[in-house]
Design a protein around this motif. Sequence first.
Motif, PDB file in Angstrom:
ATOM      1  N   LEU A  42     -65.318  14.028  -8.327  1.00  0.00           N
ATOM      2  CA  LEU A  42     -64.046  14.120  -8.516  1.00  0.00           C
ATOM      3  C   LEU A  42     -63.180  13.191  -7.545  1.00  0.00           C
ATOM      4  N   THR A  43     -62.245  12.386  -7.897  1.00  0.00           N
ATOM      5  CA  THR A  43     -61.458  11.680  -7.212  1.00  0.00           C
ATOM      6  C   THR A  43     -60.059  12.087  -7.207  1.00  0.00           C
ATOM      7  N   ALA A  44     -59.693  13.380  -7.611  1.00  0.00           N
ATOM      8  CA  ALA A  44     -58.722  14.309  -7.741  1.00  0.00           C
ATOM      9  C   ALA A  44     -59.018  15.534  -8.397  1.00  0.00           C
ATOM     10  N   VAL A  45     -58.403  16.596  -7.657  1.00  0.00           N
ATOM     11  CA  VAL A  45     -58.528  17.874  -8.339  1.00  0.00           C
ATOM     12  C   VAL A  45     -57.620  18.307  -9.478  1.00  0.00           C
ATOM     13  N   VAL A  46     -56.387  17.341  -9.635  1.00  0.00           N
ATOM     14  CA  VAL A  46     -55.684  17.521 -10.661  1.00  0.00           C
ATOM     15  C   VAL A  46     -55.779  16.260 -11.498  1.00  0.00           C
TER      16      VAL A  46
END
Length: 95
Positions: A52-56
Amino acid sequence: MSVTNEQVRHIAKLARIAMSDEELERLVPELNNILDWVELLGEVNTDGIEPLTAVVPNTLRLREDKVTDGNCRDDVLANAPVAEHGFFAVPKVIE
């Protein structure tokens, strides 16, 4: 993995950080706790998990790539204390 007083003292010396014996005694257990947490994270099974690069969810907002400065360089430079060759002139920072 854990670090010893000598290893921390050596790293501090390489980083040119002055460290007293009291600071060293306080820092070594703290570093070992951090390393224990890192090892614990390594035990988590992440097989089949996509990186992932971001969790959202996040999308880039794009705009048209066009010049919008109004071609008013001379007007902008008129506000500069000193301008040379079409640029802001600033004092030299590094000798």
